[in-house]
Scaffold this active site. Structure first.
Site, PDB file in Angstrom:
ATOM      1  CG  HIS A  55      -1.659  -1.267   1.446  1.00 33.03           C
ATOM      2  ND1 HIS A  55      -2.650  -1.689   0.592  1.00 33.03           N
ATOM      3  CD2 HIS A  55      -1.564  -2.229   2.396  1.00 33.03           C
ATOM      4  CE1 HIS A  55      -3.132  -2.854   1.016  1.00 33.03           C
ATOM      5  NE2 HIS A  55      -2.493  -3.207   2.107  1.00 33.03           N
ATOM      6  CB  SER A  78      -0.321   0.393  -4.341  1.00 34.18           C
ATOM      7  OG  SER A  78      -0.962   0.451  -3.084  1.00 34.18           O
ATOM      8  CB  SER A  83      -4.342   0.698  -0.596  1.00 36.08           C
ATOM      9  OG  SER A  83      -3.303   0.217  -1.429  1.00 36.08           O
ATOM     10  CG  ASP A 133       0.707  -5.964   2.350  1.00 35.30           C
ATOM     11  OD1 ASP A 133      -0.001  -6.961   2.623  1.00 35.30           O
ATOM     12  OD2 ASP A 133       0.504  -4.836   2.848  1.00 35.30           O
ATOM     13  CD  GLU A 158       3.504  -5.208   6.422  1.00 35.25           C
ATOM     14  OE1 GLU A 158       4.750  -5.330   6.370  1.00 35.25           O
ATOM     15  OE2 GLU A 158       2.935  -4.399   7.166  1.00 35.25           O
ATOM     16  CG  ASN A 183       0.932 -11.474   9.724  1.00 38.50           C
ATOM     17  OD1 ASN A 183       0.355 -10.393   9.792  1.00 38.50           O
ATOM     18  ND2 ASN A 183       0.428 -12.584  10.234  1.00 38.50           N
ATOM     19  CE  LYS A 188       1.734  -6.857   9.549  1.00 40.36           C
ATOM     20  NZ  LYS A 188       0.345  -7.323   9.305  1.00 40.36           N
ATOM     21  CG  ASP A 192      -0.211  -3.810  10.818  1.00 41.33           C
ATOM     22  OD1 ASP A 192      -1.396  -4.048  10.528  1.00 41.33           O
ATOM     23  OD2 ASP A 192       0.629  -3.459   9.961  1.00 41.33           O
ATOM     24  CG  ASN A 193      -2.234  -8.190  11.745  1.00 44.14           C
ATOM     25  OD1 ASN A 193      -1.291  -7.448  11.478  1.00 44.14           O
ATOM     26  ND2 ASN A 193      -2.343  -9.388  11.234  1.00 44.14           N
ATOM     27  CB  CYS A 197      -7.975  -3.365  12.642  1.00 44.61           C
ATOM     28  SG  CYS A 197      -7.173  -4.091  11.179  1.00 44.61           S
ATOM     29  CG  HIS A 303      -4.353  -8.861   1.462  1.00 41.12           C
ATOM     30  ND1 HIS A 303      -3.528  -7.809   1.814  1.00 41.12           N
ATOM     31  CD2 HIS A 303      -4.045  -9.176   0.181  1.00 41.12           C
ATOM     32  CE1 HIS A 303      -2.752  -7.513   0.785  1.00 41.12           C
ATOM     33  NE2 HIS A 303      -3.044  -8.315  -0.219  1.00 41.12           N
ATOM     34  CG  HIS A 355      -3.175  -0.022  10.447  1.00 44.59           C
ATOM     35  ND1 HIS A 355      -4.530  -0.181  10.339  1.00 44.59           N
ATOM     36  CD2 HIS A 355      -2.654  -1.278  10.459  1.00 44.59           C
ATOM     37  CE1 HIS A 355      -4.811  -1.466  10.285  1.00 44.59           C
ATOM     38  NE2 HIS A 355      -3.693  -2.155  10.347  1.00 44.59           N
ATOM     39  CB  SER A 363       4.280  -3.260  10.329  1.00 45.27           C
ATOM     40  OG  SER A 363       3.153  -3.304  11.156  1.00 45.27           O
ATOM     41  CD  GLN A 367       8.053  -6.175   5.127  1.00 44.20           C
ATOM     42  OE1 GLN A 367       9.111  -6.617   4.671  1.00 44.20           O
ATOM     43  NE2 GLN A 367       6.877  -6.673   4.788  1.00 44.20           N
TER      44      GLN A 367
HETATM   45  P1  NAI Z   1      -6.289 -14.554  11.677  1.00 47.94           P
HETATM   46  O1  NAI Z   1      -5.995 -15.862  11.094  1.00 47.94           O
HETATM   47  O2  NAI Z   1      -5.679 -14.145  12.982  1.00 47.94           O
HETATM   48  O3  NAI Z   1      -7.874 -14.347  11.844  1.00 47.94           O
HETATM   49  C1  NAI Z   1      -8.835 -14.752  10.918  1.00 47.94           C
HETATM   50  C2  NAI Z   1      -9.982 -15.396  11.726  1.00 47.94           C
HETATM   51  O4  NAI Z   1     -11.096 -15.643  10.866  1.00 47.94           O
HETATM   52  C3  NAI Z   1      -9.591 -16.734  12.358  1.00 47.94           C
HETATM   53  O5  NAI Z   1      -9.794 -16.696  13.755  1.00 47.94           O
HETATM   54  C4  NAI Z   1     -10.506 -17.740  11.668  1.00 47.94           C
HETATM   55  O6  NAI Z   1     -10.894 -18.794  12.544  1.00 47.94           O
HETATM   56  C5  NAI Z   1     -11.684 -16.867  11.272  1.00 47.94           C
HETATM   57  N1  NAI Z   1     -12.471 -17.415  10.178  1.00 47.94           N
HETATM   58  C6  NAI Z   1     -12.075 -18.095   9.070  1.00 47.94           C
HETATM   59  N2  NAI Z   1     -13.128 -18.444   8.316  1.00 47.94           N
HETATM   60  C7  NAI Z   1     -14.227 -17.974   8.947  1.00 47.94           C
HETATM   61  C8  NAI Z   1     -15.622 -18.023   8.666  1.00 47.94           C
HETATM   62  N3  NAI Z   1     -16.092 -18.654   7.574  1.00 47.94           N
HETATM   63  N4  NAI Z   1     -16.471 -17.422   9.527  1.00 47.94           N
HETATM   64  C9  NAI Z   1     -16.017 -16.799  10.639  1.00 47.94           C
HETATM   65  N5  NAI Z   1     -14.706 -16.730  10.972  1.00 47.94           N
HETATM   66  C10 NAI Z   1     -13.823 -17.308  10.127  1.00 47.94           C
HETATM   67  O7  NAI Z   1      -5.886 -13.498  10.548  1.00 47.94           O
HETATM   68  P2  NAI Z   1      -5.696 -11.893  10.762  1.00 47.94           P
HETATM   69  O8  NAI Z   1      -4.273 -11.615  11.047  1.00 47.94           O
HETATM   70  O9  NAI Z   1      -6.737 -11.418  11.668  1.00 47.94           O
HETATM   71  O10 NAI Z   1      -5.949 -11.390   9.267  1.00 47.94           O
HETATM   72  C11 NAI Z   1      -7.235 -11.445   8.657  1.00 47.94           C
HETATM   73  C12 NAI Z   1      -7.157 -10.817   7.272  1.00 47.94           C
HETATM   74  O11 NAI Z   1      -6.867  -9.420   7.394  1.00 47.94           O
HETATM   75  C13 NAI Z   1      -6.061 -11.377   6.377  1.00 47.94           C
HETATM   76  O12 NAI Z   1      -6.522 -11.365   5.048  1.00 47.94           O
HETATM   77  C14 NAI Z   1      -4.942 -10.369   6.537  1.00 47.94           C
HETATM   78  O13 NAI Z   1      -4.039 -10.421   5.478  1.00 47.94           O
HETATM   79  C15 NAI Z   1      -5.717  -9.080   6.612  1.00 47.94           C
HETATM   80  N6  NAI Z   1      -5.092  -7.931   7.269  1.00 47.94           N
HETATM   81  C16 NAI Z   1      -5.630  -6.700   6.976  1.00 47.94           C
HETATM   82  C17 NAI Z   1      -5.143  -5.562   7.569  1.00 47.94           C
HETATM   83  C18 NAI Z   1      -5.723  -4.241   7.221  1.00 47.94           C
HETATM   84  O14 NAI Z   1      -5.152  -3.227   7.597  1.00 47.94           O
HETATM   85  N7  NAI Z   1      -6.821  -4.159   6.521  1.00 47.94           N
HETATM   86  C19 NAI Z   1      -4.043  -5.604   8.547  1.00 47.94           C
HETATM   87  C20 NAI Z   1      -3.572  -6.950   8.822  1.00 47.94           C
HETATM   88  C21 NAI Z   1      -4.098  -8.059   8.212  1.00 47.94           C
END
Ligand code: NAI
Length: 434
Positions: A55, A78, A83, A133, A158, A183, A188, A192-193, A197, A303, A355, A363, A367
């Site tokens: 991003h 990006s 983003s 990322d 990332e 990650n 991180k 960050d996550n 958020c 993501h 963020h 984060s 990196q």
């Molecule tokens: P995580 O693995 O810690 O959490 C995902 C959760 O979703 C898990 O607890 C899992 O059991 C649950 N899950 C899976 N399928 C499901 C379903 N059908 N119904 C309900 N729950 C379900 O992963 P994390 O780190 O929380 O990342 C989640 C996403 O966010 C990833 O795609 C990651 O790349 C992205 N991300 C986005 C950020 C942003 O700024 N927008 C920052 C960091 C990560």
């Protein structure tokens, strides 16, 4: 097409504004600034040609300029079509850094931009490091430009979703480079996550909708790191949050925090706001859209955009779509309106600015350390996925304490011996979960 394009951004005249915000961000990114101090003279990244796909925000600009200060040549795209902050991209372009990114590009332009980052300068020298990322750059190199792999020392990734792809490749024998999973540094994903958020989700919904949040009901699908931060973001704003999960441990955690935990199909009927955080596909589908309340706001902070079946909306109700403003669209489903944010792409970067700098400094310090390690020592690594050692994770945290006035106690030798750790750390075993 390998003709040289020095950069492509929306509007280079935004550079001055971007520069002012980069300078403000530097003051909030003590980890990156400390690395400039520590390594600015020795230039450990000298000779590195790092292609980055992450991003293109103000915070990322500070990362890019840190990598350059440490000796690297850098090209950038990006990792999401919405983003980019155009003033950040303009400032980076104006500094003479090849950047290919603008907010609101098409999918074809997205791929074109990544492709431009593979070759450096008019001499068209290929990249020798990847900073990714989500894995789109990594996939492009592995699947479309395999001839470049031999010249690359390693890659750092990332986010959760990109890391999943790497472990899958490792399992299938298609990971062709040593990779550092940024990650899963504690500094991180647990920051960050989660705390990122916690700030940026509500920011995005407010900027997009101006909706009164207090008193509303939200469904947060997924209670991992992003889900935890997202649920808290909403509940701090006075929203009643219902969590959905498939993992009993995370479901129990949500319940212990006081959230209702229900099946998605049940919860979605009550929701004014629907947020997906799962990193999984097909969470919001056609039957769910049909069950929603009038004017429900639907968004994704994971993501990729496949958490929400936007194709179903467009195929069946595309004719009702009204753009309220960029990244805010209204569809009418059998008399009820649904407000879709950022076309289902990650909302905090699509509808807000991602963020805050301070958490991104954590984060991006990881990196940068990952890039330094792989550039210097790639021969010590196999084509596997690694995380940074715990002493570096602790170092990243340490670099962020003074800025926020944290005073840290020090173990004396008796205490250190009693709990079996060195006085200077690391303080926890690998299996500790924080
Ligand atoms: P995580 O693995 O810690 O959490 C995902 C959760 O979703 C898990 O607890 C899992 O059991 C649950 N899950 C899976 N399928 C499901 C379903 N059908 N119904 C309900 N729950 C379900 O992963 P994390 O780190 O929380 O990342 C989640 C996403 O966010 C990833 O795609 C990651 O790349 C992205 N991300 C986005 C950020 C942003 O700024 N927008 C920052 C960091 C990560």
């Amino acid at each position: 097409d390998t003709a040289y394009t020095p950069y492509k951004v929306k509007d280079i005249s935004l550079a001055e504004w971007g520069r002012k915000e980069i300078e403000l961000a530097e003051a909030e990114m003590p980890g990156l600034m400390a690395l400039r101090e520590e390594f600015g003279a020795s230039k450990p990244l000298k000779g590195a040609r790092i292609a980055g796909c992450l991003h293109m925000t103000i915070q990322t600009a500070v990362l890019i300029e840190t990598l350059i200060e440490l000796g690297a040549d850098v090209t950038w795209s990006s990792c999401n079509i919405f983003s980019t902050q155009d003033h950040a991209a303009a400032a980076i372009a104006a500094a003479g850094i090849p950047v290919y990114a603008w907010k609101g590009m098409s999918e074809d332009e997205f791929n074109w931009c990544i492709e431009q980052t593979l070759f450096f300068g008019e001499e068209r020298q290929p990249l020798n490091m990847i900073l990714d990322d989500g894995g789109d750059l990594t996939n492009m190199v592995f699947d479309k430009y395999p001839e470049l792999i031999d010249g690359i020392k390693g890659l750092s990734e990332e986010t959760t979703t990109g890391v999943h792809r790497l472990y899958e490749r490792m399992k299938n024998g298609t990971l062709h480079l040593p990779a550092i999973n940024v990650n899963d540094s504690v500094t991180k994903s647990k920051f960050d996550n989660k705390y990122g958020c916690r700030e940026s989700l509500v920011d995005a919904i407010r900027r997009a909708t101006d909706l009164m949040l207090a008193g509303k009901v939200a469904v947060v699908a997924g209670y991992g790191d992003v889900g935890k931060g997202s649920a808290e973001s909403l509940s701090s704003a006075g929203v009643r949050v219902i969590v959905t999960e498939i993992d009993p441990i995370c479901a129990l955690q949500a319940a212990m925090e006081g959230y209702e935990v229900k099946k998605f199909a049940t919860a979605v009927k009550e929701a004014d706001i629907v947020v997906t955080t799962t990193g999984n596909r097909d969470i919001v589908r056609g039957d769910h859209f049909k069950a929603m309340k009038d004017k429900a706001v639907v968004c994704n902070i994971g993501h990729f955009d496949n958490e929400i079946d936007v194709a179903w909306l467009n195929n069946n109700y595309g004719h009702t779509k009204v753009e309220i403003k960029p990244q805010v669209d209204k569809y009418t489903i059998d008399g009820k309106d649904v407000i879709l944010l950022a076309e289902g792409r990650l909302v905090n970067l699509g509808c807000a600015t991602g963020h805050p700098s301070f958490v991104m400094s954590n984060s991006f310090t990881n990196q940068t350390l990952a890039q330094i390690e792989l550039w210097a020592n790639s021969e010590n690594y196999e084509n596997k996925v690694y995380t940074l050692p715990k002493f570096l994770d602790e170092k990243v945290a340490r670099l962020h304490l003074a800025k926020i006035g944290v005073e840290l106690d020090t173990l004396d030798s008796h205490q250190a011996e009693y709990i079996g750790v060195p006085v200077e750390g690391p303080y926890k075993p690998e299996h500790y979960r924080y």
